[in-house]
Design a protein around this motif. Structure first.
Motif: not given
Ligand SMILES: Nc1ncnc2c1ncn2[C@@H]1O[C@H](COP(=O)(O)OP(=O)(O)O)[C@@H](O)[C@H]1O
Ligand SMILES: [Mg+2]
Length: 307
Positions: A43, A84, A155-156
């Motif tokens: 991140t 995220q 992000d994820e």
């Protein structure tokens, strides 16, 4: 050809070095995945590349531009970012949320088109507070796509989602890429990386410990795919070994066989046919392939996931 480049990128939090002299080149039109366990620095890296976090040192170039100058706003318009943890306003509807993000861009897709792509038609007027986790993730992706970006940062994107919600998001990402978009994503799911990414960087403790295509990383282990089987009576091992595509047959102490093969898909049926020809019956059968997880374990001696 290069969409994103960073050189000797460093970010420290107090004594801790979250990103430690990272060098990366992400090509245009590829899907690049940064894979690593929690706390690896994914991140932090993504946010520096996105221009949201200032590095302690190092250089970043995105679409030929650098962050921190008068061109930031123009550059930002060419990027789509899904963080995220996306802070969406609970008291807006899905359509209102996308409309809000749309207003940040001079060029953008119509709200209804983006709602359709993300499969949120039925949720058009639903408040954000009433959405499921999967729907929220899809909305975050919708917001990142609405400005017709050239580069998408995710992000994820599927963490915590059920398999069906995950598949939907994968399809949207692949469609974006197939339309000529560049994707930078982080994940701790090896399957996601294998499925989506042209190249994968494996990150651990702020450092890049491997970078290649998923296939090449897996091949680097020299680990074949594996068939484990046992039968109701002993087999003629030499006949098994004589089959095409068999690398090794090991008779285990348990009486079962561990068979390494180059290509499970083509060889498994030959093995089963040979067992049948020898008049034996299978009492146990398991197959498995090597994965990026094996690559990570091999490099670090630790598992990728902590659960
Ligand atoms: N704002 C912050 N303050 C202090 N430490 C942080 C901060 N953000 C991240 N870290 C630390 O930096 C390391 C990398 O974090 P992060 O980039 O979030 O990793 P990942 O996304 O791979 O899980 C972790 O050890 C994390 O605790
Ligand atoms: Mg993270």
């Amino acid at each position: 050809m290069i969409a994103i480049q960073c050189t000797d990128l460093v970010k420290r939090y107090g004594q801790m070095t979250a990103v430690d002299k990272l060098n990366l080149e992400i090509y245009k039109k590829e899907c690049f995945g940064l894979l690593g366990p929690n706390g690896a620095g994914k991140t932090t890296t993504a946010e520096m590349l996105e221009g949201l976090l200032k590095p302690d040192s190092g250089q970043i170039t995105v679409l030929g531009d650098t962050w921190g100058g008068s061109g930031d706003r123009r550059l930002r318009e060419r990027l789509g970012v899904a963080l995220q943890q996306t802070e969406l306003t609970d008291r807006l509807t899905v359509a209102e949320t996308i409309g809000l993000f749309r207003s940040f861009y001079s060029r953008s897709k119509p709200v209804d088109e983006i709602i359709e792509i993300l499969g949120l038609v039925e949720k058009r007027k639903t408040w954000v507070s009433r959405l499921s986790g999967g729907e929220r993730q899809r909305l975050a992706l919708a917001c990142s796509l609405v400005g017709e970006p050239e580069v998408l940062f995710l992000d994820e994107p599927t963490t915590g989602l059920d398999p069906q919600a995950r598949l939907w998001i994968w399809e949207v990402i692949l469609a974006f890429k197939n339309n000529g978009g560049t994707v930078f994503l982080t994940t701790h799911y090896m399957e996601e990386a294998e499925r989506l990414c042209d190249r994968v960087g494996i990150m651990d403790r702020g450092r890049l410990i491997a970078l290649d295509t998923p296939e090449a990383l897996i091949d680097s282990l020299n680990a074949a795919q594996i068939i484990e089987l046992s039968t109701d009576k002993p087999l003629e091992q030499s006949k098994l070994e004589g089959l095409d595509g068999i690398e090794r047959v090991v008779l285990e102490e348990t009486g079962g066989y561990t068979i390494k093969v180059a290509h499970l898909e083509t060889t498994l049926s030959d093995v089963l046919a040979e067992v049948d020809r020898q008049g034996a019956t299978i009492v146990y059968l398991k197959t498995r392939r090597t994965t990026l997880e094996d690559v990570f374990v091999n490099l670090t001696g630790r598992a990728l996931r902590d659960e």
